[in-house]
Motif scaffolding. Structure first.
Motif, PDB file in Angstrom:
ATOM      1  N   THR A  51       7.543  -9.657   7.407  1.00  0.00           N
ATOM      2  CA  THR A  51       6.689 -10.500   8.009  1.00  0.00           C
ATOM      3  C   THR A  51       5.491 -10.039   7.289  1.00  0.00           C
ATOM      4  OG1 THR A  51       5.816  -9.614   9.832  1.00  0.00           O
ATOM      5  CG2 THR A  51       8.177 -10.706   9.905  1.00  0.00           C
ATOM      6  N   SER A  54       4.258  -7.422   8.567  1.00  0.00           N
ATOM      7  CA  SER A  54       4.970  -6.039   8.709  1.00  0.00           C
ATOM      8  C   SER A  54       4.163  -4.616   7.847  1.00  0.00           C
ATOM      9  CB  SER A  54       6.220  -5.904   7.772  1.00  0.00           C
ATOM     10  OG  SER A  54       6.988  -6.646   8.847  1.00  0.00           O
ATOM     11  N   THR A 509      17.499 -11.196  17.103  1.00  0.00           N
ATOM     12  CA  THR A 509      16.754 -11.236  17.177  1.00  0.00           C
ATOM     13  C   THR A 509      15.656 -12.156  15.788  1.00  0.00           C
ATOM     14  OG1 THR A 509      16.640  -9.680  17.716  1.00  0.00           O
ATOM     15  CG2 THR A 509      14.474 -10.153  16.779  1.00  0.00           C
ATOM     16  N   THR A 510      16.909 -12.305  14.633  1.00  0.00           N
ATOM     17  CA  THR A 510      16.258 -12.699  14.208  1.00  0.00           C
ATOM     18  C   THR A 510      16.013 -14.783  13.663  1.00  0.00           C
ATOM     19  OG1 THR A 510      17.608 -11.547  12.542  1.00  0.00           O
ATOM     20  CG2 THR A 510      16.834 -13.900  11.853  1.00  0.00           C
ATOM     21  N   THR A 513      13.356 -15.255  16.278  1.00  0.00           N
ATOM     22  CA  THR A 513      11.724 -15.116  15.042  1.00  0.00           C
ATOM     23  C   THR A 513      11.298 -16.361  14.444  1.00  0.00           C
ATOM     24  OG1 THR A 513      12.335 -12.561  15.039  1.00  0.00           O
ATOM     25  CG2 THR A 513      10.647 -13.415  13.297  1.00  0.00           C
ATOM     26  N   ARG A 516      10.047 -18.559  16.506  1.00  0.00           N
ATOM     27  CA  ARG A 516       8.304 -18.437  16.912  1.00  0.00           C
ATOM     28  C   ARG A 516       7.660 -18.063  16.067  1.00  0.00           C
ATOM     29  NH1 ARG A 516      11.504 -14.041  19.910  1.00  0.00           N
ATOM     30  NH2 ARG A 516      10.373 -12.609  18.406  1.00  0.00           N
ATOM     31  N   ALA A 517       8.179 -18.414  14.199  1.00  0.00           N
ATOM     32  CA  ALA A 517       6.891 -18.539  12.990  1.00  0.00           C
ATOM     33  C   ALA A 517       7.246 -19.699  12.875  1.00  0.00           C
ATOM     34  CB  ALA A 517       8.170 -17.504  12.388  1.00  0.00           C
TER      35      ALA A 517
END
Length: 800
Positions: A51, A54, A509-510, A513, A516-517
Motif C-alpha cells: 500500500t 507500506s 483482512t484483504t 482492506t 476501506r481503500a
C-alpha cells in the motif's frame, strides 16, 4: 604461448568466470529438466500487500534444498517480475510454463558455492518498489504483479542451467513513496501512487462451512447412536481445527470491535452445508465411530470423542448466524450434473431445497432463491435440473479458456455478467481463475473440476506462503483493474476450504482492506439476486461436459443410484406412521436417500470420487434390500389340514421395521380353490396372525404359493410354499349324496303309503310264492312237541 599472451588468456578466463552466473540463465534459459536437482521454497513475503503506507522495501525469504542425487555447484538466485496481470486467465498462466514475460530485478546472488545432497541453504532478497539509484522492482502503478525466484546451478556431470523457480502474485494497492532519492519528505510523500477508486467493485464473498460426508452409510432413521465413518470432525470442530478456524476467523472479523461499520459483514455470506449441520447436530447427542472406514451397519464401533466440541461449535454458529447472511449449499455438495442423469425428481428436490434443515437447526431464516453449484461446472443438465425445481439464481463458474483452448488468440478475462438460461434459472457467474487461486490456498490445495484443461495447471508451489499470495492477488485483481467489466464480483472459494488461521485472517483482512481503500464496496447477497434477475441477458443453455472430464461420475455409479433410489421410494410409499413413537416412513428412509446424495459429493477429490461413491452405494443398496426382506411371511415348515371346504388358511406376517407398512397378499391357488382377496393390510411392527378365507372343492394334498408385496406391487421378503391337505367333499359328491337321500325317502314313503292302505306294493309283485314255515313248539300241558304248518297271508303278510 608465453609472456603477455598467457597473462591475457588468464585474465579473459577469469573475467568469464566472474560473469558466468549472470549469463547462465540466458544461455540455459529453458524450463528445468525432468530430473529435479534443486527445490526452492518461499518462507515469507513482506509486505504481502503493498500500500502507499507500506515500507518501500519488498523482502522475500526462503531456502534452496538439494533434492537431487548429486552435488550442485555455483547455486545462485535472482528475483524477477512480470508486467501487471491484465486478464484473469493470466492469474493462472503467469504462475507456470513460459518465463519470457519475466525480467530480472537485479543480478544473481550466490547462495552456495556447492550444495551437497540433502543440504538446504536459506536466502533473502530485498529490493525497493522503485528507486532511481539502485536495483528495484520498478513498479510505478497499482496492480497485481507476478514475481519469480529463479534458481540456477551446475549439477555434477552437467552444465549451468535454471534448475527451479517459485512464483507468486504481489498485489500492489498503492505504490509507496520513492525511496533512496535526495527529495524532501514532502516531495517523497507526493510521489506515492494511490489506486484508482473511481469505479469500485461491488463485492460479495461466500464463506464456506462445509465438510466431506462423515455419516456412515446404510443407517435408516431412528438408529441410535449415530454412526460416523471416522472421527475427523472431533478434531476439526475443536479449537485449532479446520472448521473451528473457519468459524473463528469470520466471527472475529465481523465482530463489532473489528467491523464497527458492518461493511465486511454486509459483503460476506455464510455458505453452510446442510449435511454438515445434520452430522454435527447428531454428534451433540453422542455418537460412535466405525472401526473400519468402509464398514456397514452391524460392524464394530468405538465411542466418538467430539460430542462437547460439536456442542460448542454449533452454539457459536447459531449466535453468528443471527447477525449474518446464511445460505445453504446443495445437500452434501452433490453434483447437479450427475443428479440430472440419475433423473429422480424427489432426490433432486432434496438436494436443492435443503434450506428448511438449516433453518430448523440454526433457528434462522436462510436466504432462498439461490443455488450454490459448488466446485463443479454449471452444465446444461445442471441448469435443467435447477429449472425443474423453480426460480433460482445459480452461483457457478463462468466460462474461461486458456492459451491451449483459444486457437492462438490471447485469452480474455471471464465474463461474469448475469445470464438467463431458462425462465426459471439465472446464472450469476464467478471468475474461475479467481476461484482456482482461492482453492490453492491453505494446507491441502485443490484444483477445481470446473477449470478448463489448459488452466488446470500443476503449479510448482510447494510453499503455503506462495499459494496465499496468489489468493490475495486474485481477491484484489478486478478491483485494481478499473477497466474490467462488469464492476461486480462474486468470490466463491472451494466449499472444503482448508485454511490455516493466518490464511483465514489474511483473506478477510484483504477483503476488508479493499473496502476501506475504496476499491470495493459491499454488495449483500439479496442485492446480487435482485440485480441478476433484472439485468440478465438471455443465453442458450450451456453445453454439457465433453468426453469424461476429470471428476465426472461414471455411468455405472449414476445408474446404480437411480435403481436404489427407485426401490427406496417404492418402499417409502408403503410405510405409514408409528402412533407409539411418531416416526413416519419418510423420516425412517430419509437418511438412506441422503446417503445417495453423499455418494455424489463434489467434496471428495476428483480422482477418488467414483471409488468412494461405489462403496457408499453398495452399502446403501444392501441396507435397502434388508429393509425389503424385513417384511415377510412366517414359513410354518409343515402342512395345513383343512377340516371343511370353508376352513380358513392360517398365516402369520412379520414386520421387523419400526413403522407400519401397507401390504397385500398374493396367493397362487390351484384349480378347485377359491381365495378371498383381503385387500390392503396395514402390518404393524412385530407379528400379525391372519386367517385367509378360502373355499376348497377337492379332497387332496396341494402346494399353495404365497407372496407378500407392497400396495404398489414391490415384492417383500421371500415367497412361501404351503402344503395344504383338504378332507372336504366336493360339490359333485354333495349332489350325489343329496340325490340318493331324496330317492331313499321317496321309496320309503311310497311303501308306507301302500301299507297303510292295505295294498300290495308294486315292488313286491315279482316276489316268489309265500314260504311255508314249519314251527315247533311245546303245548301248555307239556304233552310234547307239536308240529304245525302255518302260512302267511299273501295280502297282509301276516301269519295265519
Amino acid at each position: 604461448m608465453t609472456g603477455p599472451h598467457v597473462r591475457l588468456l588468464v585474465a579473459v578466463v577469469a573475467l568469464l568466470l566472474a560473469v558466468a552466473p549472470g549469463a547462465a540463465p540466458y544461455v540455459a534459459g529453458a524450463q528445468p529438466g525432468s530430473t529435479e536437482f534443486l527445490q526452492v521454497q518461499i518462507d515469507s513475503v513482506t509486505p504481502d500487500i503493498v500500500t502507499t503506507t507500506s515500507e518501500p522495501l519488498v523482502t522475500v525469504t526462503g531456502e534452496v534444498r538439494n533434492v537431487g542425487d548429486r552435488p550442485v555447484r555455483d547455486v545462485v538466485v535472482r528475483l524477477e517480475r512480470a508486467a501487471a496481470t491484465a486478464t484473469s486467465s493470466e492469474l493462472r498462466t503467469d504462475l507456470a510454463g513460459n518465463v519470457d514475460q519475466y525480467q530480472p530485478v537485479a543480478d544473481f546472488i550466490t547462495v552456495a558455492p556447492e550444495m551437497a545432497r540433502g543440504q538446504a541453504v536459506p536466502f533473502r532478497l530485498a529490493y525497493p518498489m522503485r528507486s532511481p539509484d539502485q536495483p528495484s522492482l520498478d513498479i510505478e502503478a497499482p496492480g497485481v504483479y507476478p514475481v519469480m525466484i529463479n534458481v540456477n546451478g551446475t549439477p555434477d556431470y552437467g552444465a549451468p542451467a535454471r534448475l527451479d523457480d517459485s512464483r507468486f502474485l504481489l498485489p500492489v494497492l498503492g505504490v509507496p513513496p520513492v525511496g533512496g532519492s535526495d527529495a524532501s519528505a514532502s516531495e517523497a510523500l507526493d510521489s506515492a501512487v494511490p489506486p484508482d477508486t473511481t469505479r469500485p467493485v461491488g463485492l460479495t464473498m461466500f464463506w464456506p462451512l462445509a465438510d466431506r460426508p462423515r455419516l456412515a452409510a446404510g443407517a435408516p432413521g431412528g438408529t441410535t447412536p449415530v454412526r460416523l465413518i471416522d472421527d475427523v470432525l472431533a478434531t476439526s470442530l475443536a479449537p485449532g481445527g479446520r472448521l473451528d478456524t473457519m468459524l473463528s476467523a469470520v466471527d472475529f472479523a465481523t465482530g463489532v470491535a473489528v467491523d464497527s461499520g458492518g461493511a465486511l459483514t454486509r459483503a460476506l455470506c455464510l455458505a453452510v452445508d446442510p449435511d454438515l449441520l445434520v452430522t454435527v447436530n447428531a454428534m451433540t447427542n453422542g455418537y460412535v465411530v466405525n472401526d473400519a472406514a468402509d464398514a456397514g451397519p452391524g460392524t464394530p464401533t468405538h465411542q466418538g470423542a467430539g460430542q462437547q466440541a460439536a456442542i460448542d461449535w454449533l452454539a457459536r454458529l447459531k449466535t453468528l448466524a443471527q447477525r449474518m447472511c446464511v445460505v445453504p449449499t446443495t445437500y452434501a455438495q452433490a453434483d447437479l450434473d450427475a443428479l440430472r442423469r440419475v433423473a429422480d425428481p424427489g432426490l433432486s428436490a432434496i438436494a436443492t431445497n435443503a434450506g428448511d434443515i438449516v433453518d430448523q437447526i440454526l433457528g434462522i431464516t436462510t436466504i432462498r432463491g439461490v443455488s450454490l453449484v459448488g466446485d463443479g461446472p454449471l452444465t446444461g443438465p445442471a441448469v435443467q435440473l435447477l429449472s425443474d425445481q423453480g426460480p433460482t439464481v445459480a452461483i457457478g463458474a463462468a466460462a474461461l479458456t486458456g492459451p491451449g483452448d483459444s486457437g492462438g488468440v490471447a485469452p480474455e478475462s471471464a465474463d461474469t455478467a448475469p445470464v438467463r438460461y431458462t425462465p426459471n434459472v439465472v446464472a450469476a457467474p464467478f471468475d474461475p481463475a479467481v476461484g482456482a487461486a482461492l482453492a490453492g490456498a491453505g494446507t491441502t490445495p485443490e484444483s477445481p473440476s470446473y477449470l478448463e484443461p489448459s488452466l488446470d495447471l500443476a503449479l510448482k508451489q510447494d510453499s503455503e506462503v506462495a499459494r496465499r499470495q496468489d489468493a490475495l492477488g486474485a481477491l484484489l485483481w478486478r478491483s485494481l483493474n478499473p477497466d474490467i467489466e462488469p464492476r461486480t464480483e462474486i468470490l466463491m472459494p472451494p466449499l472444503m476450504w482448508n485454511l490455516t488461521p493466518q490464511d483465514a485472517q489474511s483473506m478477510l483482512t484483504t477483503v476488508a482492506t479493499g473496502i476501506r481503500a475504496g476499491l470495493a464496496e459491499p454488495r449483500p447477497l439479496p442485492a446480487v439476486l435482485d440485480e441478476a434477475r433484472a439485468t440478465a441477458r438471455s443465453e442458450p443453455m450451456p453445453a454439457g461436459p465433453l468426453g469424461n472430464p476429470r471428476g465426472r461420475f461414471d455411468d455405472g455409479v449414476v445408474s446404480g443410484i437411480a435403481a436404489v433410489t427407485g426401490r427406496l421410494w417404492g418402499l417409502t410409499a408403503a410405510l405409514t406412521t408409528d402412533e407409539r413413537t411418531g416416526l413416519t416412513g419418510r423420516q425412517y428412509t430419509a437418511p438412506l436417500r441422503e446417503d445417495l446424495l453423499r455418494a455424489l459429493s463434489l467434496s471428495v477429490p476428483p480422482d477418488a470420487r467414483n471409488g468412494l461413491a461405489q462403496q457408499r452405494l453398495t452399502t446403501v443398496g444392501r441396507t435397502v434390500e434388508n429393509l425389503f426382506n424385513a417384511v415377510s411371511i412366517v414359513n410354518p415348515g409343515g402342512s395345513y389340514t383343512l377340516a371343511t371346504e370353508r376352513s380358513p388358511l392360517p398365516l402369520a406376517l412379520r414386520n421387523d421395521l419400526p413403522v407400519p407398512i401397507r401390504v397385500q397378499l398374493d396367493i397362487d391357488a390351484p384349480p378347485g380353490m377359491t381365495v378371498t382377496d383381503m385387500g390392503e393390510i396395514v402390518l404393524p411392527p412385530g407379528y400379525l396372525p391372519l386367517k385367509v378365507p378360502i373355499e376348497v372343492h377337492f379332497t387332496q394334498r396341494v402346494a399353495v404359493d404365497v407372496t407378500l408385496r407392497t400396495a404398489d406391487g414391490l415384492p417383500l421378503g421371500e415367497p412361501v410354499r404351503l402344503s395344504v391337505h383338504s378332507n372336504a367333499y366336493g360339490k359333485v359328491l354333495f349332489v350325489i349324496t343329496l340325490s340318493a337321500g331324496a330317492v331313499l325317502i321317496l321309496l320309503a314313503g311310497r311303501r308306507l303309503w301302500h301299507r297303510f292302505r292295505g295294498q300290495p306294493d308294486r315292488a313286491d309283485l315279482d316276489r316268489p310264492d309265500p314260504i311255508e314255515v314249519a314251527m315247533s313248539y311245546r303245548d301248555d300241558e307239556g304233552a310234547g312237541d307239536t308240529t304245525q304248518e302255518r302260512r302267511t297271508d299273501p295280502v297282509t303278510r301276516r301269519w295265519k
